[in-house]
Write a protein that holds these residues in place. Sequence first.
Motif: not given
Length: 275
Positions: A139-145, A168-177
Amino acid sequence: MSKTNVFQRIETNCLDIIEESPTIKTFVLDCGGEFNFKTGQFVEVGLPGIGEGPFTPSSSQYEKNPIEISIMKVGFMTNKIHNIKKGATVTIRGPYGNGYPLEEFKGKHVLIVGGGVGIAPLRSLLLTLIHDIDDYKGITVCFGARTPEDMIYKDQLKEWDKIKGVDLHLSVDKVPDDQKWDGKTGVVTTLLKPLSLDLKNTVAAVCGPPIMMKFSTYTLKELGFKDKDIYLSMESKMYCGVGLCRHCTIEKYFVCKDGPVFTYDQFENPEGIWT
């Protein structure tokens, strides 16, 4: 011969409310007995005297009671649900729809791609797959927020990452300060391109905002996935749950009755399904 009343509701007791993100809460509902559903199916969640709406359980199909449903606050009904307290009466009717064809997934690698609240029904799929993990190649999981604080199931993600057979792979569109993030930054499709998968023996399940699903599907096709191996959960278009309101029609289909899970090859004009 008696017929099942598709509008029959059961009353549940809200045992717990978990704040997953600023806009998403998970409601733990005691159904008073076993509640059977297939992962990917949905239920109509209601508040007496207020209304109801369609949501997909986020717990495993093997967890019969209580069940969990993660809901994003986006409008009138979801705002009302977000304002309830533990002990509140919540009605559910269903389940409805088809769910994921797990028998067809057996012996294959399963790629799960989710974004935002679309991760909720995929959590149900993931937990169901983990229950019988030896039946699958992996199972390969790619989650984004959108941001780190919008990533839901934070504590559970750490546990899933420890399970043998889960990648498991995770990403976010942007990282606020004012937020911290040690993972990758970028839309969820950036997680797909580096993957090394046996496409002849892999199926993909995609759920999330329409724009995310659209470009995730395009990326999967670029990688070589066949249309028949891309499973889309189109639940965002549903309303009544039983095909009467016609709110969820896509081409010749009622999402609530023929779906909400479809393969990409079922659509004659795939470009038109995202609107």
